[in-house]
Enzyme design. Sequence first.
Site, PDB file in Angstrom:
ATOM      1  N   LYS A  20       0.551  -1.380  -0.258  1.00  0.00           N
ATOM      2  CA  LYS A  20       0.195   0.042  -0.766  1.00  0.00           C
ATOM      3  C   LYS A  20       0.705   1.340   0.441  1.00  0.00           C
ATOM      4  CE  LYS A  20      -1.535  -0.334   3.909  1.00  0.00           C
ATOM      5  NZ  LYS A  20      -1.280  -1.350   4.309  1.00  0.00           N
ATOM      6  N   ARG A  67      -7.619   2.102  10.674  1.00  0.00           N
ATOM      7  CA  ARG A  67      -7.387   0.807  10.635  1.00  0.00           C
ATOM      8  C   ARG A  67      -8.132   0.098  11.542  1.00  0.00           C
ATOM      9  NH1 ARG A  67      -1.847   1.304   9.854  1.00  0.00           N
ATOM     10  NH2 ARG A  67      -0.255  -0.866   9.880  1.00  0.00           N
ATOM     11  N   ARG A 105      11.552  -7.228   3.831  1.00  0.00           N
ATOM     12  CA  ARG A 105      12.115  -5.769   3.733  1.00  0.00           C
ATOM     13  C   ARG A 105      12.552  -5.245   4.193  1.00  0.00           C
ATOM     14  NH1 ARG A 105       6.168  -2.825   4.316  1.00  0.00           N
ATOM     15  NH2 ARG A 105       6.067  -3.512   6.530  1.00  0.00           N
ATOM     16  N   ARG A 161      13.074  -2.653  10.070  1.00  0.00           N
ATOM     17  CA  ARG A 161      12.287  -2.050  10.417  1.00  0.00           C
ATOM     18  C   ARG A 161      11.884  -2.908  11.947  1.00  0.00           C
ATOM     19  NH1 ARG A 161       6.349  -0.517   7.412  1.00  0.00           N
ATOM     20  NH2 ARG A 161       5.357  -0.831   9.717  1.00  0.00           N
ATOM     21  N   ARG A 187       1.503  -8.509  14.076  1.00  0.00           N
ATOM     22  CA  ARG A 187       0.676  -7.768  13.023  1.00  0.00           C
ATOM     23  C   ARG A 187      -0.078  -8.549  12.172  1.00  0.00           C
ATOM     24  NH1 ARG A 187       5.524  -5.359  10.217  1.00  0.00           N
ATOM     25  NH2 ARG A 187       4.742  -4.219   9.123  1.00  0.00           N
TER      26      ARG A 187
HETATM   27  P1  ADP Z   1       2.459  -1.431   7.920  1.00  0.00           P
HETATM   28  O1  ADP Z   1       1.269  -1.198   6.512  1.00  0.00           O
HETATM   29  O2  ADP Z   1       3.425  -1.885   7.271  1.00  0.00           O
HETATM   30  O3  ADP Z   1       1.655  -2.943   9.034  1.00  0.00           O
HETATM   31  P2  ADP Z   1       2.712   1.310   8.767  1.00  0.00           P
HETATM   32  O4  ADP Z   1       3.966   1.507   8.934  1.00  0.00           O
HETATM   33  O5  ADP Z   1       1.308   1.460   8.663  1.00  0.00           O
HETATM   34  O6  ADP Z   1       2.984  -0.405   8.754  1.00  0.00           O
HETATM   35  O7  ADP Z   1       2.168   1.593  10.528  1.00  0.00           O
HETATM   36  C1  ADP Z   1       2.745   0.592  11.742  1.00  0.00           C
HETATM   37  C2  ADP Z   1       2.389   0.977  13.182  1.00  0.00           C
HETATM   38  O8  ADP Z   1       2.040   2.180  13.216  1.00  0.00           O
HETATM   39  C3  ADP Z   1       1.713  -0.087  13.335  1.00  0.00           C
HETATM   40  O9  ADP Z   1       1.895  -1.450  13.152  1.00  0.00           O
HETATM   41  C4  ADP Z   1       0.474   0.098  13.954  1.00  0.00           C
HETATM   42  O10 ADP Z   1       1.167  -0.587  16.102  1.00  0.00           O
HETATM   43  C5  ADP Z   1       1.034   1.645  14.387  1.00  0.00           C
HETATM   44  N1  ADP Z   1      -0.159   2.518  13.273  1.00  0.00           N
HETATM   45  C6  ADP Z   1       0.201   3.287  11.719  1.00  0.00           C
HETATM   46  N2  ADP Z   1      -1.124   3.323  11.620  1.00  0.00           N
HETATM   47  C7  ADP Z   1      -2.033   2.903  12.737  1.00  0.00           C
HETATM   48  C8  ADP Z   1      -3.425   3.612  12.844  1.00  0.00           C
HETATM   49  N3  ADP Z   1      -4.174   3.917  11.466  1.00  0.00           N
HETATM   50  N4  ADP Z   1      -4.169   2.955  14.715  1.00  0.00           N
HETATM   51  C9  ADP Z   1      -3.896   2.438  14.962  1.00  0.00           C
HETATM   52  N5  ADP Z   1      -1.692   1.869  14.395  1.00  0.00           N
HETATM   53  C10 ADP Z   1      -1.311   2.471  13.886  1.00  0.00           C
END
Ligand code: ADP
Length: 220
Positions: free
Chosen positions: A15, A90, A127, A154, A165
């Site tokens: 994404k 989310r 990654r 990461r 996750r």
């Molecule tokens: P990915 O898309 O690879 O899962 P992101 O970079 O979008 O990871 O997010 C990394 C972390 O940031 C998530 O695992 C969560 O802990 C937090 N996070 C990001 N966006 C949200 C959200 N909308 N609500 C709650 N936590 C979030």
Amino acid sequence: MALNLIMLGPPGAGKGTQAERLARTRGIPKISTGDILREAVHAGTEIGQRAKAIMDRGELVSDEVMIGIVQERLDRADARRGFVLDGFPRTVAQAVALDGIMTGRDPLLVVDVEVSEAELVRRLSTRLICDDCGANGASGDTECGRCKGQLVQRADDNEGVVRERLKVYHRRSEPLVAYYRVRPTFRSINGAQPADRVFDDLAAVVDAAVATAAKPGAWR
Ligand code: ADP
Ligand code: ZN
């Protein structure tokens, strides 16, 4: 009409990469809540300090904090002309709040990026991202193509956290597909293709959806 796009899909679906490219080609901001949180961690702000432990465990930051961050960001002038949201909403509570934020604006277009579970685990555990600017690394590289920073894994991409996750995704985020699927503005694309093909499909569904929306009454 402003392109107000949200991208759904599990962690590792690609994404972020696709959102970035679409936002760049359409001249609108890409708003990634993961990036915003990682910047806050890097800068050592209060939100960043609280978010770090949660992110390192693969859990979700509270709806209240996330909704506040996104509300503030979407109110800025650049986002009034359209945006690509990556990583938000989310949870269903975040989606309901986003509908509130969108009142009086052009409708949301929702694209779900579909990828199988086995492919996700494989992608996430290999990654790399840039330690300095956060960009995704190209496979095989050791330094960032954008800023020459060092590519590292990461903190939340090790296998145990990846599994957590994905569990959190199924429990908290997958219900969003049902929430949005009933809307005429929902589309899904196949994320298990080479990135250029995924991008072509994304651009095509966006163009088709915008053309449909331009007809009076189409999305109301
Ligand atoms: P990915 O898309 O690879 O899962 P992101 O970079 O979008 O990871 O997010 C990394 C972390 O940031 C998530 O695992 C969560 O802990 C937090 N996070 C990001 N966006 C949200 C959200 N909308 N609500 C709650 N936590 C979030
Ligand atoms: Zn970099």
